[in-house]
Scaffold this motif. Structure first.
Motif, mmCIF file in Angstrom:
data_model
loop_
_atom_site.group_PDB
_atom_site.id
_atom_site.type_symbol
_atom_site.label_atom_id
_atom_site.label_comp_id
_atom_site.label_asym_id
_atom_site.label_seq_id
_atom_site.Cartn_x
_atom_site.Cartn_y
_atom_site.Cartn_z
ATOM 1 N N MET A 1 -2.737 -0.029 -2.205
ATOM 2 C CA MET A 1 -2.220 1.348 -2.222
ATOM 3 C C MET A 1 -3.255 2.266 -2.872
ATOM 4 O O MET A 1 -3.766 1.980 -3.942
ATOM 5 N N ASP A 2 -3.562 3.389 -2.199
ATOM 6 C CA ASP A 2 -4.524 4.345 -2.745
ATOM 7 C C ASP A 2 -3.923 5.057 -3.953
ATOM 8 O O ASP A 2 -2.792 5.533 -3.918
ATOM 9 N N ASP A 3 -4.719 5.118 -5.017
ATOM 10 C CA ASP A 3 -4.298 5.802 -6.230
ATOM 11 C C ASP A 3 -5.505 6.578 -6.746
ATOM 12 O O ASP A 3 -6.458 5.973 -7.254
#
Length: 283
Positions: A1-3
Motif C-alpha cells: 500500500m502506498d503511503d
C-alpha cells in the motif's frame, strides 16, 4: 500500500512526478566494498527532476564519526539550495533498490518533516519497468524550510549503553549476521568485532524481497517475531555507521511500531571504545 509518509511504489511516483510540490532525491551511498560511485551513477541516469542528496556531505563534519546527522542550520541550508522546503512531498530513492534512502527518510523525520517516503525498489525497479530517466540535474529555486528537531528519534552512546544495561529497549542491529556475531571483520579498520550486549540481529537485506522491494507488513511482523523482537518495547536501530539502521526504522514504521530511535554513532562508535562492553556469538 502506498503511503507518502513511509513507502511509495514506482507506479505512485510516476503518477505524481509532475506534481508541482513533489521533490525527488537520489540518496545513493555505497560501502567501499561495493565499489560503486553514487555521484557518477546519478550523473549517468536519475529519475527526472531528482536532486542528489550527498549523505557524507550533508552531515556533521565536526564529528570524527562518519556522516553523523547534520546540524539544523546546515541541513536547512543544503535543502534550501536544492529547492526542497515547506509544503513539499519528498520521495527519496537509491541506486541499490533500498539501502541508503531510508537514512535520508530518517534525516527528514529527525528535522520534523513527515511528508517523505522511500521509493520501493528504488532506481533498479524504476529502470527495469522501462520508466523515464535523465542525465542532467534540475535547476532548483530556493525554497524556505521550517524544521523542528525531534530529539527522541536519535540516541547517543550513553543512552544506548544505559538501554543495553537495563534491557528496557530492543536494540536491533542491521549489519550482516557474520559481523553481528563477531565472525567477520568490520569494514572500518580498528573496530572490535561483535555486537552491543542484548542486541538482536536483523540484517538489512532480510527486510527485502528478491527484487529489493521491502517485505509486506505481515512478512515484516513475522521476521521480527522470528528474531524474538518484543514490539511492546521501544526500539533502538543500529548498524555499522547509521545508514542501514534506518531500514529497520522504516520497517518498524510500516508495521505500526512508532516508538523507535536510531543510534547515529552505531558500531563505528561502539566498536571503537574498549570501555564499552561487547558480546559475540549467538544473541
Amino acid at each position: 500500500m502506498d503511503d507518502p509518509k513511509t513507502l511509495v511504489s514506482t507506479e505512485w511516483l510516476e503518477a505524481h512526478l509532475k506534481d508541482p510540490d513533489l521533490r525527488v532525491l537520489d540518496a545513493s551511498w555505497f560501502l567501499p566494498a561495493m565499489n560503486r560511485d553514487a555521484k557518477a551513477g546519478y550523473a549517468e541516469a536519475h529519475i527526472p527532476g531528482a536532486r542528489f542528496f550527498d549523505i557524507d556531505e550533508i552531515s556533521d563534519n565536526r564529528s570524527e564519526l562518519p556522516h553523523m546527522a547534520a546540524p539544523i542550520e546546515k541541513f536547512v541550508s543544503r535543502m534550501r539550495a536544492m529547492g526542497v522546503g515547506d509544503g513539499h512531498q519528498v520521495v527519496v530513492y537509491d541506486q541499490a533498490g533500498i539501502f541508503s534512502a531510508p537514512r535520508v527518510w530518517w534525516n527528514f523525520r529527525l528535522m520534523g518533516k513527515m511528508d517523505i517516503a522511500v521509493l520501493d525498489g528504488g532506481l533498479p525497479k524504476w529502470i527495469a519497468e522501462g520508466r523515464e530517466t535523465e542525465d542532467l540535474p534540475p535547476m532548483p529555486r530556493d525554497r524556505h524550510m521550517t524544521v523542528q528537531r525531534q530529539a527522541h528519534l536519535v540516541k547517543d552512546v550513553t543512552q544506548v549503553a544505559h538501554a543495553s544495561k537495563l534491557g528496557d529497549h530492543e536494540i536491533l542491529d542491521a549489519r550482516p549476521y557474520g559481523r553481528f556475531i563477531g565472525q567477520d571483520d568490520e569494514p572500518r579498520p580498528g573496530l572490535r568485532k561483535g555486537h552491543i550486549p542484548g542486541a538482536k540481529s536483523i540484517p538489512w537485506d532480510s527486510l527485502l524481497n528478491a527484487d529489493a522491494t521491502m517485505k509486506s507488513p505481515d512478512d515484516l511482523r513475522a521476521l521480527f517475531a522470528a528474531a524474538k523482537v518484543d514490539l511492546a518495547k521501544p526500539a533502538i536501530c543500529s548498524c555499522g555507521s547509521g545508514v542501514s539502521a534506518a531500514m529497520i526504522a522504516l520497517a518498524l514504521e510500516r508495521v505500526g511500531h512508532l516508538n523507535w530511535s536510531l543510534y547515529d554513532g552505531a558500531w563505528a562508535e561502539w566498536g571503537m571504545y574498549n570501555d564499552l562492553r561487547i558480546a559475540t556469538g549467538e544473541a
